[in-house]
Design a protein around this motif. Structure first.
Motif, PDB file in Angstrom:
ATOM      1  N   VAL A   1      31.241  44.241  42.110  1.00  0.00           N
ATOM      2  CA  VAL A   1      32.556  44.126  42.731  1.00  0.00           C
ATOM      3  C   VAL A   1      32.376  43.893  44.218  1.00  0.00           C
ATOM      4  O   VAL A   1      31.589  44.582  44.880  1.00  0.00           O
ATOM      5  N   GLY A   2      33.097  42.918  44.756  1.00  0.00           N
ATOM      6  CA  GLY A   2      33.001  42.658  46.188  1.00  0.00           C
ATOM      7  C   GLY A   2      33.966  41.576  46.605  1.00  0.00           C
ATOM      8  O   GLY A   2      34.440  40.786  45.793  1.00  0.00           O
ATOM      9  N   GLU A   3      34.248  41.538  47.898  1.00  0.00           N
ATOM     10  CA  GLU A   3      35.192  40.561  48.436  1.00  0.00           C
ATOM     11  C   GLU A   3      34.628  39.148  48.320  1.00  0.00           C
ATOM     12  O   GLU A   3      33.413  38.966  48.110  1.00  0.00           O
ATOM     13  N   PRO A   4      35.460  38.120  48.441  1.00  0.00           N
ATOM     14  CA  PRO A   4      34.966  36.742  48.372  1.00  0.00           C
ATOM     15  C   PRO A   4      33.883  36.501  49.426  1.00  0.00           C
ATOM     16  O   PRO A   4      34.007  36.929  50.575  1.00  0.00           O
TER      17      PRO A   4
ATOM     18  N   LEU B   1      25.614  42.645  29.575  1.00  0.00           N
ATOM     19  CA  LEU B   1      26.736  41.927  30.173  1.00  0.00           C
ATOM     20  C   LEU B   1      26.672  42.137  31.678  1.00  0.00           C
ATOM     21  O   LEU B   1      26.832  43.262  32.165  1.00  0.00           O
ATOM     22  N   ALA B   2      26.415  41.077  32.427  1.00  0.00           N
ATOM     23  CA  ALA B   2      26.373  41.134  33.886  1.00  0.00           C
ATOM     24  C   ALA B   2      27.635  40.464  34.412  1.00  0.00           C
ATOM     25  O   ALA B   2      27.781  39.232  34.329  1.00  0.00           O
ATOM     26  N   LEU B   3      28.551  41.253  34.926  1.00  0.00           N
ATOM     27  CA  LEU B   3      29.891  40.795  35.271  1.00  0.00           C
ATOM     28  C   LEU B   3      30.099  40.830  36.781  1.00  0.00           C
ATOM     29  O   LEU B   3      29.467  41.611  37.486  1.00  0.00           O
ATOM     30  N   ALA B   4      31.026  40.000  37.262  1.00  0.00           N
ATOM     31  CA  ALA B   4      31.349  40.011  38.688  1.00  0.00           C
ATOM     32  C   ALA B   4      32.827  39.709  38.876  1.00  0.00           C
ATOM     33  O   ALA B   4      33.398  38.855  38.186  1.00  0.00           O
ATOM     34  N   SER B   5      33.432  40.416  39.818  1.00  0.00           N
ATOM     35  CA  SER B   5      34.853  40.228  40.085  1.00  0.00           C
ATOM     36  C   SER B   5      35.179  40.655  41.505  1.00  0.00           C
ATOM     37  O   SER B   5      34.456  41.457  42.106  1.00  0.00           O
ATOM     38  N   ARG B   6      36.261  40.112  42.031  1.00  0.00           N
ATOM     39  CA  ARG B   6      36.782  40.609  43.301  1.00  0.00           C
ATOM     40  C   ARG B   6      37.485  41.943  43.049  1.00  0.00           C
ATOM     41  O   ARG B   6      37.963  42.191  41.939  1.00  0.00           O
ATOM     42  N   PRO B   7      37.584  42.784  44.075  1.00  0.00           N
ATOM     43  CA  PRO B   7      38.221  44.089  43.863  1.00  0.00           C
ATOM     44  C   PRO B   7      39.730  44.014  43.733  1.00  0.00           C
ATOM     45  O   PRO B   7      40.345  44.865  43.093  1.00  0.00           O
ATOM     46  N   LEU B   8      40.341  42.991  44.326  1.00  0.00           N
ATOM     47  CA  LEU B   8      41.790  42.836  44.278  1.00  0.00           C
ATOM     48  C   LEU B   8      42.158  41.701  43.334  1.00  0.00           C
ATOM     49  O   LEU B   8      41.322  40.904  42.919  1.00  0.00           O
ATOM     50  N   HIS B   9      43.425  41.650  42.984  1.00  0.00           N
ATOM     51  CA  HIS B   9      43.968  40.559  42.174  1.00  0.00           C
ATOM     52  C   HIS B   9      43.397  40.514  40.765  1.00  0.00           C
ATOM     53  O   HIS B   9      43.474  39.491  40.085  1.00  0.00           O
ATOM     54  N   VAL B  10      42.816  41.611  40.297  1.00  0.00           N
ATOM     55  CA  VAL B  10      42.303  41.650  38.930  1.00  0.00           C
ATOM     56  C   VAL B  10      43.474  41.845  37.975  1.00  0.00           C
ATOM     57  O   VAL B  10      44.318  42.721  38.201  1.00  0.00           O
ATOM     58  N   PRO B  11      43.571  41.042  36.915  1.00  0.00           N
ATOM     59  CA  PRO B  11      44.664  41.215  35.956  1.00  0.00           C
ATOM     60  C   PRO B  11      44.729  42.649  35.442  1.00  0.00           C
ATOM     61  O   PRO B  11      43.700  43.301  35.236  1.00  0.00           O
TER      62      PRO B  11
ATOM     63  N   LEU C   1      29.403  45.747  46.222  1.00  0.00           N
ATOM     64  CA  LEU C   1      28.607  44.984  47.177  1.00  0.00           C
ATOM     65  C   LEU C   1      29.259  45.071  48.552  1.00  0.00           C
ATOM     66  O   LEU C   1      30.410  44.664  48.722  1.00  0.00           O
ATOM     67  N   GLY C   2      28.524  45.604  49.506  1.00  0.00           N
ATOM     68  CA  GLY C   2      29.039  45.708  50.859  1.00  0.00           C
ATOM     69  C   GLY C   2      28.458  44.638  51.769  1.00  0.00           C
ATOM     70  O   GLY C   2      27.752  43.719  51.327  1.00  0.00           O
ATOM     71  N   ALA C   3      28.753  44.761  53.057  1.00  0.00           N
ATOM     72  CA  ALA C   3      28.291  43.788  54.042  1.00  0.00           C
ATOM     73  C   ALA C   3      26.785  43.900  54.254  1.00  0.00           C
ATOM     74  O   ALA C   3      26.167  44.936  53.992  1.00  0.00           O
ATOM     75  N   LEU C   4      26.197  42.820  54.722  1.00  0.00           N
ATOM     76  CA  LEU C   4      24.806  42.842  55.123  1.00  0.00           C
ATOM     77  C   LEU C   4      24.652  43.691  56.383  1.00  0.00           C
ATOM     78  O   LEU C   4      25.591  43.837  57.168  1.00  0.00           O
ATOM     79  N   SER C   5      23.470  44.227  56.585  1.00  0.00           N
ATOM     80  CA  SER C   5      23.183  44.916  57.838  1.00  0.00           C
ATOM     81  C   SER C   5      22.927  43.868  58.925  1.00  0.00           C
ATOM     82  O   SER C   5      22.726  42.672  58.635  1.00  0.00           O
TER      83      SER C   5
END
Length: 303
Positions: free
Chosen positions: A36-39, A179-189, A210-214
């Motif tokens: 899960v992480g932002e675009p 199952l390796a899945l990926a999605s944005r945290p918002l706008h999920v149905p 998934l957070g920001a890089l250092s």
């Protein structure tokens, strides 16, 4: 001029979790991991890197991605992941499945339409037959080697794919399937969100944020371009988001951006503007209005 290194930057902990899940598969057990992480945060890049490693270790890796343009096509996410591979299967492999399963698979996958035999597709309230058929197919595919099924951009998934994924999480395949899945945290149905939450509570899925890089990882991502721009400035402006960082670096490289004034002169890179416009289309009218007001107020702003 390229800015991104050839190897995946950072994400060692996340890769370790994915690799551990794959190693823990056994003949009668499947697992699921959700990124899960932002675009732009690197979900697709991480899945791609993990898929390549899993393939090199002798696993069967199949991947698909949902698209906003295919939300009206039933099972489009699973068709994208499986149909091309299924087309090339030995007919004897499919022949091991029972007649009802083959018929349902013929309605789900275009490459297997001949198996439908003219029988009508299951009605929406009878889609459990399709779910059972796809589960049986996954178990058959994983009978010879562990299967890694990568499903990206779940937030765009069509309703039938969401129902199928929910069914697979509720009743996982009795085979080594990851199952390796990926999605944005918002706008999920809502239906997908409920299925993922239910699977998390039942400990049937592992969620990875998934957070920001250092700052150090950001400099590594910039590579040799870091000498022509101010890496600390780009890091702050990008928020440590790899996609934004890369696009800002590309736009800044020719101008040798070294301070805030020169950075402001280049404007918003076209790829970033397009990504933000896509994100904007997912917002409700009310939230969009609030953000438009915030854009006028400036950054930062108070509610």
């Amino acid at each position: 001029m390229g800015t991104q290194t050839d190897h995946l930057v950072g994400r060692a902990e996340e890769l370790g979790l994915l690799a551990r899940a794959l190693a823990e598969l056994d003949p009668g057990r499947s697992m699921a991991i959700l990124l899960v992480g932002e675009p732009g945060i690197g979900k697709t890049r991480l899945l791609t890197d993990f898929g390549a490693r899993a393939d090199a270790e002798g696993n069967l890796v199949l991947s698909g991605s949902a698209s906003e343009l295919e939300r009206d096509l039933p099972f489009s996410l699973f068709v994208d992941a499986l149909d091309e591979y299924v087309r090339g299967l030995d007919p004897d492999l499919v022949a091991h499945l029972d007649d009802d399963v083959r018929t349902e698979l013929g309605h789900v996958f275009p490459s297997l339409t001949t198996l439908a035999g003219g029988r009508p597709a299951a009605l929406q309230h009878e889609r459990y037959r399709s779910h059972r058929a796809v589960r049986a197919l996954l178990e058959q595919l994983a009978s010879a080697q562990p299967l890694v099924l990568v499903l990206d951009d779940l937030h765009w998934a069509d309703p039938a794919s969401i129902e199928l994924l929910a069914a697979l999480l509720r009743r996982p395949p009795s085979a080594p399937v990851l199952l390796a899945l990926a999605s944005r945290p918002l706008h999920v149905p809502e239906r997908l969100s409920a299925a993922l939450e239910r699977a998390t509570r039942a400990e049937q899925i592992t969620r990875i944020e998934l957070g920001a890089l250092s700052a150090e990882e950001a400099r590594e991502l910039l590579g040799d371009l870091g000498g022509r721009v101010n890496p600390d400035l780009l890091y702050v402006e990008s928020g440590g988001n790899p996609f934004y960082l890369e696009q800002l670096a590309r736009a800044s490289g020719a101008a040798a951006v070294l301070d805030e004034t020169s950075l402001a002169e280049i404007g918003v890179p076209a790829a970033v503007a397009a990504a933000l416009a896509e994100e904007r289309t997912l917002l409700s009218d009310t939230l969009r209005l609030v953000l438009e007001g915030a854009a006028v107020a400036g950054d930062p702003f108070e509610p």
